[in-house]
Design a protein around this motif. Sequence first.
Motif, short mmCIF file in Angstrom:
data_model
loop_
_atom_site.label_atom_id
_atom_site.label_comp_id
_atom_site.label_asym_id
_atom_site.label_seq_id
_atom_site.Cartn_x
_atom_site.Cartn_y
_atom_site.Cartn_z
N ILE A 2 24.82 13.17 -0.03
CA ILE A 2 26.16 12.59 0.08
C ILE A 2 26.69 12.23 -1.30
CG2 ILE A 2 27.49 10.66 1.01
CD1 ILE A 2 25.61 10.62 3.39
N GLN A 3 25.78 11.69 -2.15
CA GLN A 3 26.20 11.34 -3.50
C GLN A 3 26.62 12.58 -4.27
OE1 GLN A 3 23.25 10.03 -6.44
NE2 GLN A 3 24.50 8.19 -6.78
N ASP A 4 25.90 13.68 -4.10
CA ASP A 4 26.26 14.93 -4.78
C ASP A 4 27.63 15.42 -4.33
OD1 ASP A 4 23.84 14.86 -6.09
OD2 ASP A 4 22.83 16.19 -4.65
N PHE A 5 27.90 15.27 -3.01
CA PHE A 5 29.20 15.71 -2.49
C PHE A 5 30.33 14.87 -3.09
CE2 PHE A 5 32.55 15.03 0.72
CZ PHE A 5 33.08 16.31 0.76
N PHE A 6 30.13 13.55 -3.15
CA PHE A 6 31.17 12.69 -3.71
C PHE A 6 31.34 12.91 -5.21
CE2 PHE A 6 30.49 9.52 -0.04
CZ PHE A 6 31.50 10.13 0.69
N ILE A 7 30.25 13.23 -5.91
CA ILE A 7 30.37 13.57 -7.34
C ILE A 7 31.19 14.85 -7.50
CG2 ILE A 7 29.05 14.38 -9.34
CD1 ILE A 7 26.86 12.39 -8.57
N LEU A 8 30.97 15.80 -6.58
CA LEU A 8 31.79 17.02 -6.59
C LEU A 8 33.26 16.68 -6.37
CD1 LEU A 8 31.97 20.16 -6.51
CD2 LEU A 8 31.61 19.99 -4.04
N SER A 10 34.73 14.02 -7.25
CA SER A 10 35.27 13.31 -8.42
C SER A 10 35.70 14.26 -9.53
CB SER A 10 34.24 12.33 -8.96
OG SER A 10 33.15 13.02 -9.55
N GLY A 11 35.25 15.51 -9.47
CA GLY A 11 35.60 16.48 -10.51
C GLY A 11 34.76 16.35 -11.75
N ALA A 12 33.71 15.55 -11.73
CA ALA A 12 32.84 15.38 -12.90
C ALA A 12 31.87 16.55 -13.01
CB ALA A 12 32.08 14.07 -12.81
N ASP A 13 31.35 16.75 -14.22
CA ASP A 13 30.35 17.79 -14.47
C ASP A 13 29.02 17.30 -13.88
OD1 ASP A 13 28.52 19.60 -15.43
OD2 ASP A 13 29.44 19.75 -17.41
N ALA A 14 28.61 17.91 -12.77
CA ALA A 14 27.43 17.43 -12.05
C ALA A 14 26.17 17.56 -12.90
CB ALA A 14 27.27 18.19 -10.73
N GLU A 15 26.04 18.68 -13.63
CA GLU A 15 24.84 18.90 -14.43
C GLU A 15 24.76 17.88 -15.56
OE1 GLU A 15 22.42 20.94 -13.75
OE2 GLU A 15 23.47 21.60 -11.94
N LEU A 16 25.89 17.61 -16.20
CA LEU A 16 25.90 16.63 -17.27
C LEU A 16 25.66 15.23 -16.73
CD1 LEU A 16 26.35 16.06 -20.27
CD2 LEU A 16 28.81 15.87 -19.79
N LEU A 17 26.22 14.94 -15.53
CA LEU A 17 26.09 13.61 -14.95
C LEU A 17 24.64 13.32 -14.53
CD1 LEU A 17 27.91 11.20 -14.34
CD2 LEU A 17 28.28 12.12 -12.05
N LYS A 18 23.89 14.39 -14.20
CA LYS A 18 22.49 14.18 -13.81
C LYS A 18 21.65 13.66 -14.97
CE LYS A 18 22.27 17.56 -10.05
NZ LYS A 18 21.71 18.86 -9.61
N THR A 19 22.11 13.92 -16.20
CA THR A 19 21.37 13.42 -17.37
C THR A 19 21.71 11.97 -17.68
OG1 THR A 19 23.09 14.20 -18.90
CG2 THR A 19 21.36 15.76 -18.32
N CYS A 20 22.67 11.39 -16.94
CA CYS A 20 23.09 10.01 -17.18
C CYS A 20 22.34 9.06 -16.25
CB CYS A 20 24.60 9.88 -16.97
SG CYS A 20 25.60 10.93 -18.05
N SER A 21 22.59 7.80 -16.42
CA SER A 21 21.91 6.76 -15.64
C SER A 21 22.41 6.76 -14.19
CB SER A 21 22.15 5.40 -16.27
OG SER A 21 23.53 5.08 -16.23
N LYS A 22 21.65 6.10 -13.32
CA LYS A 22 22.03 5.99 -11.91
C LYS A 22 23.35 5.24 -11.74
CE LYS A 22 18.76 8.10 -9.63
NZ LYS A 22 19.07 9.23 -8.71
N GLY A 23 23.56 4.21 -12.55
CA GLY A 23 24.82 3.47 -12.46
C GLY A 23 26.02 4.34 -12.77
N GLN A 25 26.16 7.58 -12.33
CA GLN A 25 26.31 8.50 -11.20
C GLN A 25 26.97 7.80 -10.01
OE1 GLN A 25 22.62 10.53 -10.24
NE2 GLN A 25 22.08 10.75 -12.40
N ASN A 26 26.60 6.56 -9.76
CA ASN A 26 27.20 5.80 -8.66
C ASN A 26 28.69 5.56 -8.91
OD1 ASN A 26 24.77 5.63 -7.28
ND2 ASN A 26 24.20 3.69 -8.24
N LYS A 27 29.05 5.34 -10.17
CA LYS A 27 30.46 5.10 -10.50
C LYS A 27 31.30 6.33 -10.14
CE LYS A 27 31.99 5.29 -14.76
NZ LYS A 27 32.25 4.94 -16.18
N GLY A 291 31.67 5.11 -20.72
CA GLY A 291 30.28 5.17 -20.28
C GLY A 291 29.50 6.28 -20.93
N GLU A 292 28.27 6.39 -20.47
CA GLU A 292 27.36 7.39 -21.02
C GLU A 292 27.88 8.81 -20.77
OE1 GLU A 292 22.66 8.74 -20.42
OE2 GLU A 292 23.51 7.06 -19.28
N TYR A 293 28.41 9.04 -19.58
CA TYR A 293 28.95 10.36 -19.25
C TYR A 293 30.10 10.73 -20.18
CZ TYR A 293 31.52 13.94 -16.67
OH TYR A 293 32.19 15.08 -16.33
#
Length: 367
Positions: A2-8, A10-23, A25-27, A291-293
């Motif tokens: 579900i988190q992956d779907f919502f990240i999709l 958001s239009g964010a780069d999923a691969e780049l976001l995976k290298t960031c912190s959990k916080g 990703q939740n944002k 943020g980190e992203y």
Amino acid sequence: MIQDFFILCSGADAELLKTCSKGEQNKYAGIGATVFFTAIMAFIASSYALFTVFDNVYAAVFFGLIWGLLIFNLDRFIVSTIKKRNSFGQEFLQATPRIVLAIIIAIVISKPLEMKIFEKEINQVLLEQKNDLTLANKDQLALQYTPKVERLNQDIAALKNEVQIKETETNALYDIYINEAEGTAGTKLLGKGPVYAEKREKHDAALAELQTLKTTNAEKIAGIESQITALDTEYTEVVKNSQPIIDGFDGLMARITALDELPWLPSFFIFLLFLAIETSPIIAKLLAPKGEYDVKLEEEESILSTWVEQKLAQRKLIVSTDGEINQKIYEDLKGEEELYGYKKKKAEELLRLQADSFHSIQTKGLK
């Protein structure tokens, strides 16, 4: 998942976001969830609005789904194109057109739901409007028939008056010949003499004319009354045929107009609610610290930008160097006598060929 779907969403780069912190990703998952549920609200609102237009569930759901996907794509684009920079003013200026677009979308989404929420009140307003339209329609149609009916009634009154006048005249002749017989008027001779017979004859002739007139006028009145009945029937039929148009006066524009007649404050707060929902991803991204992203995304963009600048600089240097080399080569060729003689020989041959061709053309023209 579900988190992956919502990240999709958001239009964010999923691969780049995976290298960031959990916080982080939740944002972005929260931003994507807001975008997704805004699209769901747009689908529901547009489906209801289109149902009032097409009066067909399948068509309303189909076009409502298209509208929901359009809103989803727009929101996703708006959120994904806002880049975090060190200047809030620059970020806000960048987001201004998108905020204006969000306001427009909020208006489009909120209006159909307002109509659904205040459906009973809108139906009451529409009922009053339909009643007013029905009365106005009857009055307007009556203007076409009332003058005709009034003229026919006047004709009936004239025919009845004609009979009444003739009846009055006949009654007067009756009184005359009766008085003559009684000796109270005329010759004042008691009995039925010649004068009585003459006056009785006039009365009988007038009575026969009265009966004929009554019969004739009664037929005329019956014909006129049948015309009035036909006009009344036609008027009733026209009113009946036009009534479905008035009954169908509950389309989208009619409901929006009826909604405008209701108190504005509840509608305004509903609009503010949807405006807050629609602009919340943008405002959240504007107010959130860098943020980190954002740092990693900016780094990747700077790497690409530097690489492009290097390639452009190399191409410019290659073109400049190639130009300088060619210039030097041609300058060295100026002093080559053999090359000069060869080019001179070819130029002379070309001039001879041109002269021979011109002479041949001129000769053919003279023959």
